[in-house]
Design a protein around this motif. Structure first.
Motif, PDB file in Angstrom:
ATOM      1  N   LEU A   1       2.885   7.247 -10.649  1.00 41.10           N
ATOM      2  CA  LEU A   1       1.627   7.357  -9.918  1.00 41.10           C
ATOM      3  C   LEU A   1       1.634   8.596  -9.013  1.00 41.10           C
ATOM      4  O   LEU A   1       0.648   9.329  -8.948  1.00 41.10           O
ATOM      5  N   THR A   2       2.748   8.837  -8.367  1.00 37.98           N
ATOM      6  CA  THR A   2       2.868  10.001  -7.495  1.00 37.98           C
ATOM      7  C   THR A   2       2.774  11.292  -8.298  1.00 37.98           C
ATOM      8  O   THR A   2       2.085  12.236  -7.894  1.00 37.98           O
TER       9      THR A   2
ATOM     10  N   ALA B   1       0.877   8.359  -3.150  1.00 37.44           N
ATOM     11  CA  ALA B   1       0.068   9.026  -4.171  1.00 37.44           C
ATOM     12  C   ALA B   1      -1.050   9.844  -3.530  1.00 37.44           C
ATOM     13  O   ALA B   1      -1.344  10.956  -3.982  1.00 37.44           O
ATOM     14  N   LEU B   2      -1.654   9.325  -2.477  1.00 29.29           N
ATOM     15  CA  LEU B   2      -2.709  10.061  -1.781  1.00 29.29           C
ATOM     16  C   LEU B   2      -2.139  11.332  -1.139  1.00 29.29           C
ATOM     17  O   LEU B   2      -2.746  12.401  -1.221  1.00 29.29           O
TER      18      LEU B   2
ATOM     19  N   LEU C   1       0.799  -1.214   0.000  1.00 30.60           N
ATOM     20  CA  LEU C   1       0.000   0.000   0.000  1.00 30.60           C
ATOM     21  C   LEU C   1       0.838   1.273   0.000  1.00 30.60           C
ATOM     22  O   LEU C   1       0.289   2.362  -0.182  1.00 30.60           O
TER      23      LEU C   1
ATOM     24  N   ALA D   1      -0.834  11.821  -9.472  1.00 31.68           N
ATOM     25  CA  ALA D   1      -1.686  12.241  -8.360  1.00 31.68           C
ATOM     26  C   ALA D   1      -1.429  13.700  -8.014  1.00 31.68           C
ATOM     27  O   ALA D   1      -2.365  14.467  -7.771  1.00 31.68           O
TER      28      ALA D   1
ATOM     29  N   TYR E   1       0.462   3.735  -2.903  1.00 26.50           N
ATOM     30  CA  TYR E   1      -0.848   4.384  -2.909  1.00 26.50           C
ATOM     31  C   TYR E   1      -0.957   5.438  -1.814  1.00 26.50           C
ATOM     32  O   TYR E   1      -1.596   6.473  -2.007  1.00 26.50           O
TER      33      TYR E   1
END
Length: 92
Positions: free
Chosen positions: A66-67, A10-11, A4, A70, A7
């Protein structure tokens, strides 16, 4: 590293990107008004604003695609927040 972790990063980038986008476009609003009023010294602030956003996105790119995506999405979300506020302020 946990499954995780990307993710979660990224959040965090999404939230940081929203804050950076809001600050970036809010500053643009102020800088544009001051330029229209004839204040030429705000051109330096304009350059610093662009450099700051570029540096933020560069650092996010170091975290992976992904980062970066985001963070860029957060910047667009921050822009939308500033634009929504500007529309509400312009309404009679």
């Amino acid at each position: 590293m946990s499954d995780l972790a990307p993710y979660a990063l990224a959040l965090a980038a999404l939230f940081a990107g929203t804050a950076a986008g809001w600050a970036h476009f809010r500053a643009l609003e102020t800088i544009a008004a001051r330029l229209a009023a004839g204040e030429r010294r705000v051109i330096l602030w304009q350059a610093l604003r662009l450099i700051a956003l570029g540096l933020f996105l560069f650092l996010c790119a170091k975290g992976g695609a992904l980062t970066l995506l985001a963070a860029a999405g957060g910047v667009f979300l921050g822009r939308a927040l500033v634009m929504r506020g500007a529309r509400k302020g312009a309404a009679p």
